[in-house]
Enzyme design. Structure first.
Site, PDB file in Angstrom:
ATOM      1  N   THR A 171       0.860  -1.186   0.000  1.00  0.00           N
ATOM      2  CA  THR A 171       0.000   0.000   0.000  1.00  0.00           C
ATOM      3  C   THR A 171       0.892   1.230   0.000  1.00  0.00           C
ATOM      4  O   THR A 171       1.695   1.424   0.920  1.00  0.00           O
ATOM      5  CB  THR A 171      -0.928  -0.001   1.222  1.00  0.00           C
ATOM      6  OG1 THR A 171      -1.809  -1.115   1.128  1.00  0.00           O
ATOM      7  CG2 THR A 171      -1.754   1.275   1.275  1.00  0.00           C
ATOM      8  N   HIS A 225      -8.245   4.113  -1.693  1.00  0.00           N
ATOM      9  CA  HIS A 225      -8.340   3.581  -0.327  1.00  0.00           C
ATOM     10  C   HIS A 225      -9.778   3.635   0.180  1.00  0.00           C
ATOM     11  O   HIS A 225     -10.037   3.853   1.363  1.00  0.00           O
ATOM     12  CB  HIS A 225      -7.417   4.375   0.606  1.00  0.00           C
ATOM     13  CG  HIS A 225      -6.755   3.550   1.660  1.00  0.00           C
ATOM     14  ND1 HIS A 225      -5.404   3.321   1.686  1.00  0.00           N
ATOM     15  CD2 HIS A 225      -7.252   2.904   2.747  1.00  0.00           C
ATOM     16  CE1 HIS A 225      -5.097   2.590   2.750  1.00  0.00           C
ATOM     17  NE2 HIS A 225      -6.198   2.316   3.402  1.00  0.00           N
ATOM     18  N   ARG A 239     -10.744   6.894   2.003  1.00  0.00           N
ATOM     19  CA  ARG A 239     -10.323   7.009   3.399  1.00  0.00           C
ATOM     20  C   ARG A 239      -8.981   7.703   3.586  1.00  0.00           C
ATOM     21  O   ARG A 239      -8.482   7.794   4.705  1.00  0.00           O
ATOM     22  CB  ARG A 239     -10.259   5.602   4.023  1.00  0.00           C
ATOM     23  CG  ARG A 239     -11.622   4.950   4.132  1.00  0.00           C
ATOM     24  CD  ARG A 239     -11.538   3.454   4.352  1.00  0.00           C
ATOM     25  NE  ARG A 239     -10.987   3.073   5.638  1.00  0.00           N
ATOM     26  CZ  ARG A 239     -11.671   3.037   6.784  1.00  0.00           C
ATOM     27  NH1 ARG A 239     -12.951   3.411   6.794  1.00  0.00           N
ATOM     28  NH2 ARG A 239     -11.107   2.646   7.896  1.00  0.00           N
ATOM     29  N   ASP A 246     -10.336  -0.921  -7.182  1.00  0.00           N
ATOM     30  CA  ASP A 246     -11.217  -1.072  -6.024  1.00  0.00           C
ATOM     31  C   ASP A 246     -11.856   0.269  -5.699  1.00  0.00           C
ATOM     32  O   ASP A 246     -11.715   1.232  -6.442  1.00  0.00           O
ATOM     33  CB  ASP A 246     -10.466  -1.660  -4.819  1.00  0.00           C
ATOM     34  CG  ASP A 246      -9.521  -0.682  -4.128  1.00  0.00           C
ATOM     35  OD1 ASP A 246      -9.517   0.521  -4.453  1.00  0.00           O
ATOM     36  OD2 ASP A 246      -8.772  -1.126  -3.232  1.00  0.00           O
TER      37      ASP A 246
END
Length: 392
Positions: free
Chosen positions: A160, A283, A286, A314
């Site tokens: 990440t 994310h 977020r 995503d």
């Protein structure tokens, strides 16, 4: 609950079941974004801006939504995204969600910040297992975690890279949400108001050895992580750069992905570094409030590197139609996070399975209704795109 459906007929139903069962602090950690939640809302609005153009009178009696991802065939075009709290939403929730993924024939990603040791997932569940890694200020800690995941037998590593520092999630601080849980009059009242969670998770952990810690952290760090606000247990690396990615490429022999890429220029550098895949992601809304929705960024990313590496997307996926739209844009797969986490929070493995069943049924139904028999027949001709999109 109503049999195998759990009384849930879409992901929104599972969300409501989870909301009723969980204390507010836990639910908001799972459900919310950051700051004013502009990104969170836009992730959903982006799918609404993309319209479908069905074709009719095609024989769609034999439909197949399987794909081949990193050389392996799987039953659905999705994988489970890394999420940090399955084990506090449900007792040993990481194991429950991994079992649901294995049953569905799709990969499961374990997050660094989960509460179940990575080795237990391998030993007790198996299946296709990926591991998500944060790069911490002390790089040796991250390398230690990656080495441990390699030795445990994880197929893929996802770095990440969109979090050089902690994001601003004010609700966690207001709610006092920490792991292990600390106590105040406010959250004690909240927990007492949710007896199913209190007895089934909190009390069960207490009776079977105490509240869990971050089991995938190095021992010396885990020992001093007692009650930091969720997501702030170890200092992130704000000096992270492409040399760190190149170094991890040397250290990790299997499939290596980076997650949190929204710029085609960054995607091209990743390809030059020998990365196997990228996850186009903000994310889940977020990290940066006001960031572009990943599905909006996806076409330019695919045009830049889609022939050089695997491109996964995503953030914001709640319907099978969302998955169909992303695959029609050219994505190689989709990661789902909140959708299956709602399911696990509602009913453990059965809830995770129900979430995946719902998505599978919706993908199948939408494919039939737009006149497509397989994922390989989905393309941009199926879509009516926003006027401001500039397609290559």
């Amino acid at each position: 609950m109503a049999g195998t459906t759990l009384g849930a007929y879409n992901i929104a139903d599972l969300r409501e079941l989870a909301k009723k069962r969980l204390p507010r602090g836990l639910f908001e950690f799972m459900d919310r974004g950051c700051e004013d939640e502009v990104s969170l809302r836009n992730n959903r609005a982006a799918f609404e801006r993309i319209k479908l153009k069905p074709r009719v009178l095609n024989d769609v009696s034999k439909r197949d939504q399987s794909i081949t991802l990193f050389g392996q065939k799987q039953n659905m075009p999705i994988a489970i995204a890394p999420t940090g709290t399955p084990g506090i939403m449900w007792y040993e929730g990481e194991l429950e969600l991994a079992r649901a993924a294995k049953k569905a024939g799709i990969p499961f990603t374990l997050a660094t910040t989960t509460l179940t040791a990575m080795e237990r997932i391998v030993d007790e569940v198996g299946g296709r297992l990926w591991f998500q890694l944060y790069m911490y200020a002390d790089r040796s800690l991250s390398r230690w975690i990656a080495e441990r995941a390699k030795n445990a037998g994880y197929e893929a590593l996802i770095m990440t890279v969109d979090s050089p520092t902690f994001s601003n999630r004010e609700y966690n601080l207001r709610n006092g949400f920490t792991i292990p849980i600390t106590y105040s009059a406010k959250n004690i009242i909240d927990v007492l108001g949710h007896p199913r969670w209190m007895l089934g998770v909190w009390l069960r952990y207490l009776l079977e050895g105490g509240l869990p810690l971050f089991e995938n952290y190095p021992p010396e760090v885990k020992a001093r992580v007692k009650a930091a606000p969720m997501g702030r247990a170890m200092k992130l690396n704000d000096a992270l750069n492409w040399d760190d990615v190149r170094e991890m490429r040397k250290l990790w022999p299997g499939t290596l992905m980076i997650k949190g890429v929204l710029s085609p220029a960054d995607a091209a550098i990743a390809a030059d570094c020998g990365i196997d895949g990228i996850v186009v992601s903000n994310h889940g809304g977020r990290v940066v409030d006001g960031a572009i929705a990943p599905v909006d960024a996806l076409p330019a990313m695919l045009d830049a590197v889609g022939k050089r590496m695997t491109v996964i997307v995503d953030s914001g996926f709640r319907r099978g139609s969302d998955v169909v739209k992303a695959m029609a844009l050219g994505a190689h797969a989709v990661l789902v996070g909140r959708a299956t986490l709602y399911g696990v929070a509602a009913a453990g493995e059965a809830g995770g399975t129900r979430a995946l069943d719902i998505l599978r049924e919706e993908i199948d139904r939408v494919m039939a209704l737009v006149g497509r028999r397989g994922i390989d027949e989905l393309n941009r001709e199926l879509l009516a795109l926003p006027d401001n999109w500039r397609m290559a």
